[in-house]
Scaffold this motif. Structure first.
Motif, PDB file in Angstrom:
ATOM      1  N   ALA A 148     -20.611  12.752 -30.844  1.00  0.00           N
ATOM      2  CA  ALA A 148     -19.589  12.814 -31.623  1.00  0.00           C
ATOM      3  C   ALA A 148     -18.398  12.849 -30.907  1.00  0.00           C
ATOM      4  O   ALA A 148     -17.396  11.808 -31.145  1.00  0.00           O
ATOM      5  CB  ALA A 148     -19.666  13.664 -32.977  1.00  0.00           C
ATOM      6  N   LYS A 149     -18.353  13.762 -29.952  1.00  0.00           N
ATOM      7  CA  LYS A 149     -17.140  13.856 -29.158  1.00  0.00           C
ATOM      8  C   LYS A 149     -16.888  12.354 -28.271  1.00  0.00           C
ATOM      9  O   LYS A 149     -15.793  12.160 -27.946  1.00  0.00           O
ATOM     10  CB  LYS A 149     -17.378  15.232 -28.442  1.00  0.00           C
ATOM     11  N   GLN A 169     -18.067   9.673 -28.723  1.00  0.00           N
ATOM     12  CA  GLN A 169     -17.728   8.357 -29.578  1.00  0.00           C
ATOM     13  C   GLN A 169     -16.301   8.478 -29.799  1.00  0.00           C
ATOM     14  O   GLN A 169     -15.610   7.434 -30.056  1.00  0.00           O
ATOM     15  CB  GLN A 169     -18.660   8.251 -30.676  1.00  0.00           C
ATOM     16  N   THR A 170     -15.663   9.570 -30.163  1.00  0.00           N
ATOM     17  CA  THR A 170     -14.331   9.710 -30.682  1.00  0.00           C
ATOM     18  C   THR A 170     -13.482   9.659 -29.082  1.00  0.00           C
ATOM     19  O   THR A 170     -12.459   8.771 -29.482  1.00  0.00           O
ATOM     20  CB  THR A 170     -14.129  11.222 -30.724  1.00  0.00           C
ATOM     21  N   ILE A 212     -13.285   5.885 -28.993  1.00  0.00           N
ATOM     22  CA  ILE A 212     -12.397   5.016 -29.884  1.00  0.00           C
ATOM     23  C   ILE A 212     -10.907   5.483 -29.466  1.00  0.00           C
ATOM     24  O   ILE A 212     -10.110   4.543 -29.647  1.00  0.00           O
ATOM     25  CB  ILE A 212     -12.599   5.564 -31.326  1.00  0.00           C
ATOM     26  N   ILE A 213     -10.618   6.612 -29.159  1.00  0.00           N
ATOM     27  CA  ILE A 213      -9.296   6.932 -28.780  1.00  0.00           C
ATOM     28  C   ILE A 213      -8.965   6.136 -27.543  1.00  0.00           C
ATOM     29  O   ILE A 213      -7.681   5.297 -27.527  1.00  0.00           O
ATOM     30  CB  ILE A 213      -9.192   8.192 -28.681  1.00  0.00           C
TER      31      ILE A 213
END
Length: 121
Positions: free
Chosen positions: A110-111, A113-114, A117-118
């Motif tokens: 999740a980290k 993927q975040t 995205i950023i």
């Protein structure tokens, strides 16, 4: 875990996550493997189309294909031992082999993927 090797069946590209019909299972595995590599884990992935000599060089994989056919792929070998045939490892298996809990692995994915995205914004 010192090393995870995944021997993929023939695909359109090295990861199989290209083209209009992307298999969600390949996306899941690719994302987790990328995260584990980023954590310093030794992950090797061989595609039958891209690296056929790796299949020949591995006596274990070569024997599996000779005895069971290419349907045995994908094959996952961890530290020299066949751990999975005819399918990709689960999140639990990958986490265990990496010395993580499944929850820790999910948080790392999740980290990552975040962060992706950023970066793309």
């Amino acid at each position: 875990m010192n090393k995870v090797e995944i021997y993929d069946p023939a695909m359109c590209c090295s990861t199989g996550v290209c083209g209009p019909g992307v298999d969600p299972e390949l996306l899941r595995v690719s994302a987790i493997l990328n995260v584990l590599e980023g954590e310093g884990k030794k992950i090797l992935r061989y595609g039958l189309s891209e690296d056929p000599m790796a299949f020949v060089a591995s006596k274990t994989v070569n024997d599996l294909i000779l005895n069971e056919g290419v349907e045995v792929l994908p094959v996952t070998i961890v530290d020299g031992e066949v751990k999975r045939k005819k399918g990709y490892p689960s999140n639990t298996e990958l986490a265990t082999w990496a010395g993580l809990s499944e929850e820790e692995l999910v948080k790392l994915v999740a980290k990552a993927q975040t962060a992706t995205i950023i970066k793309n914004d």
